[in-house]
Design a protein around this motif. Structure first.
Motif, PDB file in Angstrom:
ATOM      1  N   ARG A  26     -61.283  26.083 -10.931  1.00  0.00           N
ATOM      2  CA  ARG A  26     -60.705  25.150 -10.401  1.00  0.00           C
ATOM      3  C   ARG A  26     -60.069  24.050 -11.328  1.00  0.00           C
ATOM      4  O   ARG A  26     -59.231  23.272 -11.121  1.00  0.00           O
ATOM      5  CB  ARG A  26     -61.675  24.210  -9.351  1.00  0.00           C
ATOM      6  CG  ARG A  26     -61.104  23.197  -8.422  1.00  0.00           C
ATOM      7  CD  ARG A  26     -60.030  23.810  -7.726  1.00  0.00           C
ATOM      8  NE  ARG A  26     -59.231  22.468  -6.936  1.00  0.00           N
ATOM      9  CZ  ARG A  26     -59.610  22.059  -5.738  1.00  0.00           C
ATOM     10  NH1 ARG A  26     -60.653  22.877  -5.030  1.00  0.00           N
ATOM     11  NH2 ARG A  26     -59.042  21.219  -5.206  1.00  0.00           N
ATOM     12  N   ALA A  27     -60.833  23.993 -12.619  1.00  0.00           N
ATOM     13  CA  ALA A  27     -60.291  23.012 -13.500  1.00  0.00           C
ATOM     14  C   ALA A  27     -59.006  23.104 -14.190  1.00  0.00           C
ATOM     15  O   ALA A  27     -58.240  22.307 -14.867  1.00  0.00           O
ATOM     16  CB  ALA A  27     -61.303  22.700 -14.555  1.00  0.00           C
ATOM     17  N   VAL A  28     -58.564  24.412 -14.066  1.00  0.00           N
ATOM     18  CA  VAL A  28     -57.425  25.008 -14.795  1.00  0.00           C
ATOM     19  C   VAL A  28     -56.062  24.161 -14.203  1.00  0.00           C
ATOM     20  O   VAL A  28     -55.793  24.266 -12.865  1.00  0.00           O
ATOM     21  CB  VAL A  28     -56.923  26.464 -14.645  1.00  0.00           C
ATOM     22  CG1 VAL A  28     -55.754  26.803 -15.167  1.00  0.00           C
ATOM     23  CG2 VAL A  28     -58.230  27.284 -15.230  1.00  0.00           C
ATOM     24  N   ARG A  29     -55.461  23.409 -14.910  1.00  0.00           N
ATOM     25  CA  ARG A  29     -54.306  22.963 -14.256  1.00  0.00           C
ATOM     26  C   ARG A  29     -52.889  23.675 -14.760  1.00  0.00           C
ATOM     27  O   ARG A  29     -52.635  23.986 -15.961  1.00  0.00           O
ATOM     28  CB  ARG A  29     -54.194  21.224 -15.039  1.00  0.00           C
ATOM     29  CG  ARG A  29     -55.288  20.409 -14.568  1.00  0.00           C
ATOM     30  CD  ARG A  29     -54.976  18.906 -15.011  1.00  0.00           C
ATOM     31  NE  ARG A  29     -55.050  19.027 -16.441  1.00  0.00           N
ATOM     32  CZ  ARG A  29     -53.954  18.551 -17.149  1.00  0.00           C
ATOM     33  NH1 ARG A  29     -52.925  18.342 -16.330  1.00  0.00           N
ATOM     34  NH2 ARG A  29     -54.093  18.573 -18.494  1.00  0.00           N
ATOM     35  N   MET A  30     -51.958  23.787 -13.680  1.00  0.00           N
ATOM     36  CA  MET A  30     -50.949  24.516 -13.889  1.00  0.00           C
ATOM     37  C   MET A  30     -49.556  23.539 -14.069  1.00  0.00           C
ATOM     38  O   MET A  30     -49.751  22.492 -13.618  1.00  0.00           O
ATOM     39  CB  MET A  30     -50.580  25.336 -12.628  1.00  0.00           C
ATOM     40  CG  MET A  30     -51.634  26.440 -12.342  1.00  0.00           C
ATOM     41  SD  MET A  30     -51.762  27.773 -13.607  1.00  0.00           S
ATOM     42  CE  MET A  30     -53.234  28.836 -12.705  1.00  0.00           C
ATOM     43  N   ASP A  31     -48.521  24.037 -14.963  1.00  0.00           N
ATOM     44  CA  ASP A  31     -47.383  23.249 -15.045  1.00  0.00           C
ATOM     45  C   ASP A  31     -46.164  24.247 -15.022  1.00  0.00           C
ATOM     46  O   ASP A  31     -46.404  25.629 -14.865  1.00  0.00           O
ATOM     47  CB  ASP A  31     -47.402  22.571 -16.193  1.00  0.00           C
ATOM     48  CG  ASP A  31     -46.838  21.402 -16.489  1.00  0.00           C
ATOM     49  OD1 ASP A  31     -45.686  21.340 -15.469  1.00  0.00           O
ATOM     50  OD2 ASP A  31     -46.637  20.927 -17.344  1.00  0.00           O
ATOM     51  N   ARG A  32     -45.041  23.784 -15.120  1.00  0.00           N
ATOM     52  CA  ARG A  32     -44.000  24.564 -15.322  1.00  0.00           C
ATOM     53  C   ARG A  32     -43.014  24.118 -16.755  1.00  0.00           C
ATOM     54  O   ARG A  32     -42.932  22.792 -16.945  1.00  0.00           O
ATOM     55  CB  ARG A  32     -42.830  24.293 -14.087  1.00  0.00           C
ATOM     56  CG  ARG A  32     -43.285  25.012 -12.865  1.00  0.00           C
ATOM     57  CD  ARG A  32     -42.850  26.426 -12.618  1.00  0.00           C
ATOM     58  NE  ARG A  32     -43.281  27.265 -11.534  1.00  0.00           N
ATOM     59  CZ  ARG A  32     -42.789  28.289 -11.249  1.00  0.00           C
ATOM     60  NH1 ARG A  32     -42.298  28.905 -12.195  1.00  0.00           N
ATOM     61  NH2 ARG A  32     -43.186  29.037 -10.045  1.00  0.00           N
ATOM     62  N   GLU A  33     -42.554  25.206 -17.471  1.00  0.00           N
ATOM     63  CA  GLU A  33     -41.962  24.690 -18.612  1.00  0.00           C
ATOM     64  C   GLU A  33     -40.428  24.519 -18.114  1.00  0.00           C
ATOM     65  O   GLU A  33     -39.934  24.775 -16.961  1.00  0.00           O
ATOM     66  CB  GLU A  33     -41.699  26.220 -19.473  1.00  0.00           C
ATOM     67  CG  GLU A  33     -43.434  26.510 -20.094  1.00  0.00           C
ATOM     68  CD  GLU A  33     -43.233  27.659 -21.037  1.00  0.00           C
ATOM     69  OE1 GLU A  33     -42.187  28.223 -21.098  1.00  0.00           O
ATOM     70  OE2 GLU A  33     -44.130  27.940 -21.628  1.00  0.00           O
ATOM     71  N   THR A  34     -39.823  24.229 -19.226  1.00  0.00           N
ATOM     72  CA  THR A  34     -38.362  23.856 -18.815  1.00  0.00           C
ATOM     73  C   THR A  34     -37.344  25.214 -18.408  1.00  0.00           C
ATOM     74  O   THR A  34     -37.666  26.123 -19.158  1.00  0.00           O
ATOM     75  CB  THR A  34     -37.657  23.079 -20.032  1.00  0.00           C
ATOM     76  OG1 THR A  34     -38.282  21.823 -20.057  1.00  0.00           O
ATOM     77  CG2 THR A  34     -36.237  22.673 -19.646  1.00  0.00           C
ATOM     78  N   CYS A  35     -36.696  25.169 -17.735  1.00  0.00           N
ATOM     79  CA  CYS A  35     -35.856  26.258 -17.287  1.00  0.00           C
ATOM     80  C   CYS A  35     -34.611  26.594 -18.323  1.00  0.00           C
ATOM     81  O   CYS A  35     -34.014  25.488 -18.635  1.00  0.00           O
ATOM     82  CB  CYS A  35     -35.196  26.175 -15.890  1.00  0.00           C
ATOM     83  SG  CYS A  35     -34.101  27.535 -15.307  1.00  0.00           S
ATOM     84  N   PRO A  36     -34.494  27.418 -18.905  1.00  0.00           N
ATOM     85  CA  PRO A  36     -33.716  27.709 -19.966  1.00  0.00           C
ATOM     86  C   PRO A  36     -32.241  27.944 -19.412  1.00  0.00           C
ATOM     87  O   PRO A  36     -31.238  27.866 -20.078  1.00  0.00           O
ATOM     88  CB  PRO A  36     -33.923  28.979 -20.684  1.00  0.00           C
ATOM     89  CG  PRO A  36     -34.826  29.821 -19.833  1.00  0.00           C
ATOM     90  CD  PRO A  36     -35.412  28.792 -18.718  1.00  0.00           C
ATOM     91  N   THR A  37     -32.006  28.158 -18.126  1.00  0.00           N
ATOM     92  CA  THR A  37     -31.071  28.253 -17.583  1.00  0.00           C
ATOM     93  C   THR A  37     -30.124  26.800 -17.188  1.00  0.00           C
ATOM     94  O   THR A  37     -28.758  26.630 -17.730  1.00  0.00           O
ATOM     95  CB  THR A  37     -30.775  29.035 -16.285  1.00  0.00           C
ATOM     96  OG1 THR A  37     -31.383  30.473 -16.360  1.00  0.00           O
ATOM     97  CG2 THR A  37     -29.438  29.173 -15.663  1.00  0.00           C
ATOM     98  N   CYS A  38     -30.923  25.984 -16.582  1.00  0.00           N
ATOM     99  CA  CYS A  38     -30.478  24.506 -16.271  1.00  0.00           C
ATOM    100  C   CYS A  38     -31.068  23.448 -16.830  1.00  0.00           C
ATOM    101  O   CYS A  38     -30.563  22.152 -16.502  1.00  0.00           O
ATOM    102  CB  CYS A  38     -30.512  24.630 -14.677  1.00  0.00           C
ATOM    103  SG  CYS A  38     -31.894  24.462 -14.070  1.00  0.00           S
ATOM    104  N   GLY A  39     -32.231  23.674 -17.711  1.00  0.00           N
ATOM    105  CA  GLY A  39     -32.874  22.489 -17.992  1.00  0.00           C
ATOM    106  C   GLY A  39     -33.947  22.008 -17.014  1.00  0.00           C
ATOM    107  O   GLY A  39     -34.597  20.798 -17.411  1.00  0.00           O
ATOM    108  N   GLY A  40     -34.069  22.241 -15.980  1.00  0.00           N
ATOM    109  CA  GLY A  40     -34.863  21.516 -14.894  1.00  0.00           C
ATOM    110  C   GLY A  40     -36.391  22.126 -14.930  1.00  0.00           C
ATOM    111  O   GLY A  40     -36.717  23.060 -15.772  1.00  0.00           O
ATOM    112  N   PRO A  41     -37.325  21.443 -14.373  1.00  0.00           N
ATOM    113  CA  PRO A  41     -38.593  21.721 -14.393  1.00  0.00           C
ATOM    114  C   PRO A  41     -39.042  22.717 -13.588  1.00  0.00           C
ATOM    115  O   PRO A  41     -40.313  22.812 -13.252  1.00  0.00           O
ATOM    116  CB  PRO A  41     -39.349  20.202 -14.037  1.00  0.00           C
ATOM    117  CG  PRO A  41     -38.211  19.846 -12.974  1.00  0.00           C
ATOM    118  CD  PRO A  41     -36.798  20.137 -13.406  1.00  0.00           C
ATOM    119  N   HIS A  42     -38.443  23.821 -13.890  1.00  0.00           N
ATOM    120  CA  HIS A  42     -39.077  25.132 -13.025  1.00  0.00           C
ATOM    121  C   HIS A  42     -38.965  26.324 -13.528  1.00  0.00           C
ATOM    122  O   HIS A  42     -38.609  27.443 -12.959  1.00  0.00           O
ATOM    123  CB  HIS A  42     -38.100  24.887 -11.501  1.00  0.00           C
ATOM    124  CG  HIS A  42     -36.684  24.919 -11.965  1.00  0.00           C
ATOM    125  ND1 HIS A  42     -35.874  23.817 -11.531  1.00  0.00           N
ATOM    126  CD2 HIS A  42     -35.830  25.846 -12.339  1.00  0.00           C
ATOM    127  CE1 HIS A  42     -34.868  23.951 -11.769  1.00  0.00           C
ATOM    128  NE2 HIS A  42     -34.713  25.190 -12.037  1.00  0.00           N
TER     129      HIS A  42
END
Length: 244
Positions: free
Chosen positions: A98-114
């Protein structure tokens, strides 16, 4: 000396009831963690354990997504896959699931946070998750990694989608008898998705740009990547892409 990857890499079948220290030991080698470990989850066999653990380990967003599935089969596989991912990452990081926190790297196509999913904060392992039908496949590695599992599609679906592949892959599929095309398409698609997930673009990058092959053995991986098929039950194909 360059070592060729195996034709098939065998994943470890995951038992969701295994203690976290047992999961950690199974990932370790004498000199530390291997470059990549693969885990296969049978959502049917693990349904009771996944449902029991979901309330304890999934975050609010994961539980909302699970509840949004209309089909029980899809909900079951999503739940088992995400419970398994958290258990494995928690064991790798020496913390609770439960303590593991997930995130998203920067999209290499558009630079968005997905872009590619990642563990929040610096220093976390790379991972990739895929699920299809009743199976989920998870890869955890020291370098960027992508994995994909695909249940065989109908011949009609294969015919419709095959034109979106690399022209050489489309030609390979067209040359096969009808009975062999679903398996060949699943091989090609799982290899392609593995690579695209590994580089973080997903299908925002045109699937026709990269040749991975539809034959029994993957084509040499795109520059800087090793592409290997994964042994999975009949009716499925799977692959893993690991950045060298």
């Amino acid at each position: 000396m360059t070592v060729s990857p195996p034709i098939l890499q065998a994943p470890t079948v995951l038992d969701l009831t295994a203690p976290s220290d047992a999961l950690r030991r199974s990932m370790e080698r004498a000199d530390g963690f291997p470059p990549a470990s693969l885990w296969l989850v049978d959502a049917v066999a693990q349904e009771a354990a996944a449902d029991r653990l979901a309330a304890q380990v999934l975050d609010d967003e994961e539980r909302r997504r699970a509840e949004a599935f209309r089909l029980d089969r899809d909900r079951r596989c999503y739940t088992a896959a995400h419970v398994a991912l958290r258990l494995l990452l928690g064991a790798r990081l020496g913390t609770t699931a439960r303590a593991v926190r997930m995130d998203r790297e920067t999209c290499p196509t558009c630079g968005g946070p997905h872009g590619r999913p990642a563990v929040a904060g610096a220093g976390g392992p790379h991972f990739s998750l895929s699920h299809s039908g009743d199976l989920a496949l998870i890869a955890i590695a020291d370098t960027p990694v992508g994995t994909d599992v695909e249940q065989f599609h109908s011949l009609e679906t294969v015919t419709d989608v095959a034109v979106s592949l690399h022209p050489s892959e489309t030609e390979e599929l067209v040359a096969l008898p009808d009975r062999d095309r679903p398996a060949a398409f699943a091989r090609a698609w799982s290899r392609k998705e593995s690579y695209l997930k590994g580089i973080g673009t997903g299908l925002s990058r045109d699937p026709s740009l990269d040749y991975v092959g539809a034959g029994p053995v993957p084509a040499p991986g795109p520059d800087g990547w090793t592409l290997t098929d994964v042994a999975v039950p009949d009716g499925y194909a799977a692959a893993v892409a690991l950045r060298r």
